[in-house]
Design a protein around this motif. Structure first.
Motif, mmCIF file in Angstrom:
data_model
loop_
_atom_site.group_PDB
_atom_site.id
_atom_site.type_symbol
_atom_site.label_atom_id
_atom_site.label_comp_id
_atom_site.label_asym_id
_atom_site.label_seq_id
_atom_site.Cartn_x
_atom_site.Cartn_y
_atom_site.Cartn_z
ATOM 1 N N THR A 182 -7.545 41.855 -15.314
ATOM 2 C CA THR A 182 -7.671 42.995 -14.395
ATOM 3 C C THR A 182 -6.921 44.247 -14.827
ATOM 4 N N GLN A 214 -18.929 40.887 -11.001
ATOM 5 C CA GLN A 214 -18.152 42.105 -10.780
ATOM 6 C C GLN A 214 -18.639 42.894 -9.568
ATOM 7 N N GLN A 215 -19.894 42.729 -9.194
ATOM 8 C CA GLN A 215 -20.409 43.427 -8.016
ATOM 9 C C GLN A 215 -19.722 42.929 -6.741
ATOM 10 N N ILE A 235 -16.644 41.739 -6.624
ATOM 11 C CA ILE A 235 -15.286 42.288 -6.654
ATOM 12 C C ILE A 235 -15.306 43.762 -6.268
ATOM 13 N N SER A 236 -16.284 44.516 -6.777
ATOM 14 C CA SER A 236 -16.383 45.944 -6.461
ATOM 15 C C SER A 236 -16.625 46.158 -4.971
ATOM 16 N N LYS A 295 -13.438 45.614 -3.099
ATOM 17 C CA LYS A 295 -12.526 46.752 -3.254
ATOM 18 C C LYS A 295 -12.935 47.903 -2.337
ATOM 19 N N VAL A 296 -14.246 48.123 -2.219
ATOM 20 C CA VAL A 296 -14.741 49.184 -1.329
ATOM 21 C C VAL A 296 -14.345 48.894 0.111
#
Length: 219
Positions: A35, A117-118, A120-121, A124-125
């Motif tokens: 990360t 990763q989508q 995780i993204s 985060k949003v």
């Protein structure tokens, strides 16, 4: 030399403790590497993997240098505990942890990199913190890779010999693990006892590796 369950018990305790230590360290280091943007990442990972290729005697020698009576860490530990770390069961655990760590690290890192990763993204949003990302998303989605790393680390720690022999010694009833017991049995001509310990070691390793294959097939 007489047959004893002590090497079997100590090998299991050492392997279990080393596995737990490599799990914690492996998760922290793999998450950090995956990360974070780190300079010299290739050098750091090369150091992580050195125990896989270094002769066990070199690892044992380095451990003696670092934790010996003439080193500051060794002197501090002796002052704190009243005894040297050398030729103790703790020394066996440290040696096993070091040689098993690369297997855990690689498995955990592979699991972390396989997470979409989508997901995780999106987390985060939604405002997820780094700790929440790790505990709620990354770890659960990497569980198969982590289990594989735990099994491989346990098997490696269970069979560790060279570094353990140098750092912890081969003291019956104190620091003698299965590999050391086999070595001593052969040295004293007790081939039958060596076979007993060898078969136990083979049995443990077969069951654990079979578990990995089942896990991969079921995934």
């Amino acid at each position: 030399m007489e047959w004893s369950w002590f090497p079997v018990q100590l090998s299991i305790i050492v392997a279990l403790t080393a596995t737990m230590m490599t799990l914690i360290i492996g998760i922290i280091t793999a998450y950090w590497i995956v990360t974070k943007s780190i300079k010299g990442k290739a050098i750091i990972e090369t150091i992580f993997f050195l125990p896989l290729v270094l002769p066990p005697t070199v690892i044992g020698f380095l451990l003696i240098v670092v934790f010996g009576k003439n080193s500051p860490p060794g002197q501090w530990i002796e002052w704190l505990t009243g005894r040297s770390l050398l030729f103790t069961s703790t020394a066996a655990i440290i040696a096993a942890t070091i040689v098993a760590f690369p297997l855990m690290y690689q498995s955990v890192k592979t699991g972390f990199l396989s997470v979409d990763q989508q997901i995780i993204s999106a987390a985060k949003v939604d405002g997820a913190s780094g700790l929440q990302l790790l505990t709620v998303i990354i770890l659960p989605l990497s569980i198969r890779a982590i289990i594989t790393g735990m099994i491989l680390s346990f098997t490696r720690a269970f069979g560790e010999f060279g570094a353990t022999l140098m750092f912890a010694g081969n003291i019956p009833g104190s620091t003698q693990t299965i590999p050391a017991a086999i070595y001593l049995a052969l040295e004293t001509g007790e081939t039958q006892i060596a076979w007993y310990y060898a078969l136990i070691s083979i049995g443990f390793s077969f069951i654990l590796l079979f578990s990995i294959n089942r896990t991969k097939r079921d995934s």
